[in-house]
Design an enzyme around this catalytic site. Structure first.
Site, mmCIF file in Angstrom:
data_model
loop_
_atom_site.group_PDB
_atom_site.id
_atom_site.type_symbol
_atom_site.label_atom_id
_atom_site.label_comp_id
_atom_site.label_asym_id
_atom_site.label_seq_id
_atom_site.Cartn_x
_atom_site.Cartn_y
_atom_site.Cartn_z
ATOM 1 N N GLY A 46 0.934 -1.317 -0.132
ATOM 2 C CA GLY A 46 -0.041 -0.021 0.023
ATOM 3 C C GLY A 46 0.706 1.307 -0.162
ATOM 4 O O GLY A 46 1.989 1.266 0.571
ATOM 5 N N GLN A 51 3.346 9.878 0.741
ATOM 6 C CA GLN A 51 4.558 9.459 0.765
ATOM 7 C C GLN A 51 5.584 9.583 -0.411
ATOM 8 O O GLN A 51 6.617 9.284 -0.454
ATOM 9 C CB GLN A 51 4.186 7.879 0.920
ATOM 10 C CG GLN A 51 3.605 7.486 2.087
ATOM 11 C CD GLN A 51 3.568 6.094 2.463
ATOM 12 O OE1 GLN A 51 2.388 5.603 2.114
ATOM 13 N NE2 GLN A 51 4.444 5.373 3.087
ATOM 14 N N CYS A 94 5.929 0.437 7.703
ATOM 15 C CA CYS A 94 5.508 1.436 6.780
ATOM 16 C C CYS A 94 6.798 1.899 5.753
ATOM 17 O O CYS A 94 7.867 1.776 6.271
ATOM 18 C CB CYS A 94 5.181 2.633 7.572
ATOM 19 S SG CYS A 94 4.619 4.019 6.429
ATOM 20 N N LEU A 95 6.373 1.968 4.473
ATOM 21 C CA LEU A 95 7.723 2.374 3.704
ATOM 22 C C LEU A 95 8.339 3.602 3.986
ATOM 23 O O LEU A 95 9.606 3.858 3.930
ATOM 24 C CB LEU A 95 6.989 2.369 2.275
ATOM 25 C CG LEU A 95 6.785 0.999 1.392
ATOM 26 C CD1 LEU A 95 6.232 1.118 0.182
ATOM 27 C CD2 LEU A 95 7.878 0.194 1.564
ATOM 28 N N HIS A 136 -4.222 1.824 7.650
ATOM 29 C CA HIS A 136 -2.851 2.489 7.769
ATOM 30 C C HIS A 136 -2.788 3.754 6.583
ATOM 31 O O HIS A 136 -2.302 4.528 6.974
ATOM 32 C CB HIS A 136 -2.166 1.338 7.280
ATOM 33 C CG HIS A 136 -0.461 1.629 7.369
ATOM 34 N ND1 HIS A 136 0.449 1.356 8.112
ATOM 35 C CD2 HIS A 136 0.149 2.351 6.271
ATOM 36 C CE1 HIS A 136 1.615 1.850 8.024
ATOM 37 N NE2 HIS A 136 1.508 2.403 6.821
ATOM 38 N N HIS A 140 -2.520 8.123 6.563
ATOM 39 C CA HIS A 140 -1.353 8.848 5.806
ATOM 40 C C HIS A 140 -2.211 10.198 5.271
ATOM 41 O O HIS A 140 -1.377 11.137 5.332
ATOM 42 C CB HIS A 140 -0.966 8.090 4.732
ATOM 43 C CG HIS A 140 0.317 7.207 5.194
ATOM 44 N ND1 HIS A 140 1.567 7.801 5.845
ATOM 45 C CD2 HIS A 140 0.659 5.876 5.254
ATOM 46 C CE1 HIS A 140 2.335 6.689 6.145
ATOM 47 N NE2 HIS A 140 1.661 5.550 5.513
#
Ligand code: NI
Length: 170
Positions: A46, A51, A94-95, A136, A140
């Site tokens: 995701g 991001q 999380c990336l 999640h 963001h």
């Protein structure tokens, strides 16, 4: 199409509430393509627009590898319209916070309203991992990270770990 750089924790854009999308144009289609491409490149499941530095209410998810063939989606302006009282606890990463992982409590099932890339209304129900990833990614869009959803004590431990990871990278 391009793989974009993923912004990491510490960048203020991850803490900024995003703006609704009102133009369903070429720029939006390019943004969605870049989100998918960046997510695949990073081997994530995701990704949310902030991001990659774009403060818009757009998320992408692909859970087909988790045997949920319907779960490849781009959601524009998503919102939770119902959440189950029942919750579960699973580890999350999380990336934008590479190297950290923590058990997070989330609603087990949710119903989400959104629009698709052409501006058509959609509603979907999700449970388990699918519901978790949606929650999640939608966090963001409101400037919330998974490290905000733990106890103060756990958060201090996580932030210490994060500082260490950051220092090792410099
Ligand atoms: Ni994330």
């Amino acid at each position: 199409m391009a793989v974009r750089q993923i912004v990491v924790m510490g960048d203020p854009i991850l803490r900024t509430a995003t703006a609704e999308v009102d133009a369903f144009d070429r720029d939006l289609k390019m943004l969605v393509r870049d989100l998918f491409e960046t997510m695949y490149h990073a081997e994530g499941i995701g990704l949310a627009a902030p991001q990659i530095g774009i403060s818009r209410r757009v998320i992408v998810i692909d859970l087909r590898s988790e045997e949920q063939p319907e779960a490849r989606l781009a959601l524009i302006n998503p919102s939770v319209v119902w959440a189950s009282a029942e919750s579960d606890k699973e580890p999350e990463g999380c990336l934008s916070i590479p190297g950290l992982e923590e058990v997070i409590k989330r609603s087990l099932a949710i119903r989400v309203e959104a629009v698709d890339i052409d501006g058509g209304r959609m509603e979907l129900e999700a449970e388990g991992l699918f519901a978790r990833v949606l929650q999640h990614e939608m966090d963001h869009l409101d400037g919330i990270l998974f490290v905000d959803r733990v106890s103060a004590l756990k958060r201090r431990i996580l932030m210490k770990k994060w500082k260490k990871i950051q220092a090792e990278e410099d």
